[in-house]
Design a protein around this motif. Structure first.
Motif, short mmCIF file in Angstrom:
data_model
loop_
_atom_site.label_atom_id
_atom_site.label_comp_id
_atom_site.label_asym_id
_atom_site.label_seq_id
_atom_site.Cartn_x
_atom_site.Cartn_y
_atom_site.Cartn_z
N PRO A 34 104.88 96.86 -40.08
CA PRO A 34 103.75 96.70 -41.01
C PRO A 34 102.97 98.01 -41.24
CG PRO A 34 103.16 95.96 -38.81
CD PRO A 34 104.62 96.32 -38.74
N CYS B 136 100.34 90.92 -40.70
CA CYS B 136 101.72 90.84 -40.25
C CYS B 136 101.82 89.74 -39.20
CB CYS B 136 102.11 92.19 -39.66
SG CYS B 136 103.64 92.20 -38.70
N ASN B 137 102.89 88.98 -39.23
CA ASN B 137 103.13 88.00 -38.15
C ASN B 137 104.51 88.18 -37.52
OD1 ASN B 137 104.91 86.98 -39.98
ND2 ASN B 137 104.26 84.85 -39.78
N ALA C 119 107.32 88.66 -39.05
CA ALA C 119 108.45 88.17 -39.87
C ALA C 119 109.37 89.31 -40.31
CB ALA C 119 107.93 87.42 -41.09
N HIS C 120 108.84 90.53 -40.39
CA HIS C 120 109.67 91.68 -40.80
C HIS C 120 110.88 91.85 -39.87
CE1 HIS C 120 106.78 93.37 -37.87
NE2 HIS C 120 107.84 94.03 -37.45
#
Ligand code: FES
Length: 252
Positions: free
Chosen positions: A193, A230-231, A233-234
């Motif tokens: 992120p 951001c969680n 997921a990237h």
């Protein structure tokens, strides 16, 4: 800006007012005040856990307003190139506007309390080194153990993990200048992120400001379901920004 609506997290200081990030409803992050924008690369220790940040590229942030990609599809990352208008993505901000520590779980040890709001995890994994931070906090008494806790919690880019020092009766936060880093995580071959540091105010597309914090991570892959944050997921969608990871290729 309505100063009354800005809350500042315990342990954080608000950056000078000229620095702020405005989230557009279905487009990029607009960055004001010309904070430094660079690349930071997560580097491991000898056991392979995330341990430190290595400086990478520097980006030109001298314009009065810089647009950073939020949908994950720009071909000119970290900058916006208008791709958000032509791709399928969900730009909605779904994060709560509550202070994140209000919903944090507390892990109390003899000298420190670890506050943890998992929803904001940026999957940087600094918490895993030398036996995992949740275990270390439950036994930490010596200065060496406390320093290890400060290192691990302080390197959590999202500020998901925050330490409260019971003796000093204060929240520990590492000192940061107002700045933004584009995170890279070569250990798992993904890009991460935007790491926003030093108390930069973040304004929602609805005009309200999120709680100002010393460190937060903003989603730039487009896949978080806790936007704008951001969680992690990237990592599962294997987001890659295509930028080189070499210091010598700095664009001054
Ligand atoms: S950058 Fe982490 S979820 Fe999008």
């Amino acid at each position: 800006m309505d100063k009354k609506q800005v809350t500042v997290a315990e342990g954080s200081k608000q950056a000078p007012e000229k620095y702020y990030i405005q989230i557009t409803e279905d487009g990029p992050y607009l960055v004001y005040g010309s904070p430094t924008i660079d690349q930071e690369i997560i580097a491991p220790n000898e056991e392979g856990s995330s341990w430190e940040y290595r400086k990478g590229l520097k980006f030109d942030s001298s314009s009065a307003c810089v647009a950073l990609c939020r949908c994950g599809h720009s071909k000119n990352k970290p900058f916006c190139d208008g791709a958000h208008k032509h791709v399928q993505w969900d730009p909605r901000e779904t994060s709560s506007m509550r202070p994140i520590l209000e919903d944090a779980e507390a892990f109390e040890g003899p000298s420190m309390v670890l506050l943890d709001n998992e929803k904001y995890c940026a999957f940087a994994r600094f918490c895993d080194a030398y036996g995992r931070i949740w275990n270390i906090v439950q036994r930490a008494r010596t200065e060496e153990e406390k320093e290890l806790l400060r290192h691990e919690a302080g390197h959590c880019p999202a500020g998901r993990l925050v330490l409260y020092d019971k003796e000093k009766k204060e929240v520990y936060e590492p000192p940061f200048e107002p700045s933004i880093s584009v995170l890279e995580d070569p250990g798992i071959k993904v890009s991460g992120p935007l790491w926003v540091k030093g108390g930069i105010r973040i304004e929602s597309a609805n005009g309200k400001s999120y709680e100002t914090r010393n460190r937060v991570t903003l989603c730039r892959c487009g896949a978080s379901d806790n936007k704008p944050f951001c969680n992690g997921a990237h990592a599962s969608m294997k987001f890659q920004d295509g930028l080189p990871l070499a210091e010598e290729k700095n664009k001054e």
